[in-house]
Each structure stands twice: as C-alpha cells, then as structure tokens.
Scaffold this active site. Sequence first.
Site, PDB file in Angstrom:
ATOM      1  N   TYR A  46      -1.331  -0.263  10.483  1.00  7.04           N
ATOM      2  CA  TYR A  46      -1.433  -0.554   9.052  1.00  7.04           C
ATOM      3  C   TYR A  46      -0.223  -0.024   8.295  1.00  7.04           C
ATOM      4  O   TYR A  46       0.370  -0.729   7.471  1.00  7.04           O
ATOM      5  CB  TYR A  46      -2.714   0.055   8.499  1.00  7.04           C
ATOM      6  CG  TYR A  46      -2.966  -0.283   7.050  1.00  7.04           C
ATOM      7  CD1 TYR A  46      -3.334  -1.568   6.674  1.00  7.04           C
ATOM      8  CD2 TYR A  46      -2.848   0.680   6.054  1.00  7.04           C
ATOM      9  CE1 TYR A  46      -3.584  -1.889   5.343  1.00  7.04           C
ATOM     10  CE2 TYR A  46      -3.091   0.375   4.727  1.00  7.04           C
ATOM     11  CZ  TYR A  46      -3.456  -0.907   4.374  1.00  7.04           C
ATOM     12  OH  TYR A  46      -3.689  -1.213   3.056  1.00  7.04           O
ATOM     13  N   SER A  74       0.854  -1.191   0.000  1.00  4.00           N
ATOM     14  CA  SER A  74       0.000   0.000   0.000  1.00  4.00           C
ATOM     15  C   SER A  74       0.884   1.234   0.000  1.00  4.00           C
ATOM     16  O   SER A  74       1.999   1.215   0.553  1.00  4.00           O
ATOM     17  CB  SER A  74      -0.900   0.018   1.250  1.00  4.00           C
ATOM     18  OG  SER A  74      -1.584   1.264   1.361  1.00  4.00           O
TER      19      SER A  74
END
Length: 258
Positions: free
Chosen positions: A153, A140
């Site tokens: 995250y 990501s």
Amino acid sequence: MTAPLAYITGASSGLGQAMALRYHRAGYRLALVARRGAEVEAWARAQGIAPEHCSVLAADVRDIDAITAAGRACIAASGLPDVVIANAGISLGIDTAIFEDLEVMRRTYETNNIGMAATFQPFIAPMRDRGTGRLVGIASVAGIRGLPGHGAYCASKAAVISYLESLRGELRASGVRVVTVLPGYIATPLTAQNRYSMPFLMQPEDFADRAFDTITAGTSYRVIPWQMGVVARLMRALPNGLFDRLLVGRARKHRAGE
C-alpha cells in the site's frame, strides 16, 4: 446536461460515497463507477438522488478494457465530466516472506496505480481539447514513508504521488488541473480493521467537505486533515535510524484473510 458532472470511481462505499454526496449537494450530476453497480444504484435511491442526476457504471478498475470503456460510455451518455476523481483503492498488509502475498502486491498495484491511469485515460485528450477539467487522484499519507507490513500500500501510494506529479507537469499548459489529495486516517471500511492508533481520525463527510474545497480551488497537493500534513512532513524529515526506532513495536497492517 447543463449542470456540471463529477465522475467518481470506488463509489460503493467510504470516501467515494461521501464525495459523491458532497458533489450532489453542490448541484453536480454524478457518474459513479464501482464493481458492484447494483449496490451503488440502491444507495443513490436511498439518498434521494434522482436517476436523471446519477448514472452508474459497473466496472473494475483492474480491468483496463472495462474501466476505459466506462469512461467513454460516460462521455457518450452524459458528456465530458468537469471533475474526474480516481478514488478506487485497496489497502491490505503483506509479508514478503509469504509467497501468496506477492499476488496481493500485484492486485494492489493493479488497483491503486494502473487503475488510476486507466480511469483518467479516456478523459485526458478531450479535457485538453476543451481547455478545462479536474483530474483528481486520491493518494495517502502512507505514501510518504513506508510502514511495517504495509509495503504494497505504501509503495502504491508513493507511486500515485509521483505519477500525479508527472501528469500535472504534462498538462500544466492545457488548462486541465491535476489535484493530489492525501487523506490521513478516515473512518472507512479500509481503516476499520487497523490494529494501531490512528491520530486525527476523520469522518468521511468531513473529509469530503475539505476535499471538495481543495478540488474546486485546483490546489495541486493537499494532505487532509492539515494536522496529518504536519506529522507527515516531520516524519519525512527524520533520519532513517530515528524513524526506524519510532516504529519498533508498532502493529503490522493486517494481511488478507486476517
């Protein structure tokens, strides 16, 4: 057994399903892995994918024994995949001041990091022996710089990027390609509750088309869409003080249960 085989985790929704459908349309057989196997089977039937072209394996990537067993079962039943896409992941905000959120951080690492390595593990030696294959990790752009409330995250995806870089070096001379794909903002259940702006938001089907081309080419590292790649490089280059000021007032990622 003559058609190529794509093995995809996290296939019960979002990017996993979009990529599964893209590979199906390209003539691949599918081996789809998810905790909710019955849901994936129902989805495959709804898409008109014949059972002989799609096997479903129920496993949680956090369970090392279960996910590695799923990989071995795939090889035994369907053959060695041509492409393995470690897509399963979770995204929840945390507040380190809250004790319970440490468990959320543990779960994030177990899913996004240990789960990825365990997904690849059954396939590395046989792919190396064969001399071909694609191991694809979904990272990501959030792994490039840390964002408020998103420590678990962001850290997990930064670890994904480094892990895949290490694995790429290990397999460089083997004929097995390691591909790192960094999505920007994609309209999936993971982003549906975000409380901040999401520039260059893509639909999963558009992402899947570009990811398919990237994986087929064996490109080592790509941000999708490219506009987010430009933004990510600029953000990475900013001095810490300026980066921190830009984030003042930015909404935090929602915590579990919010």
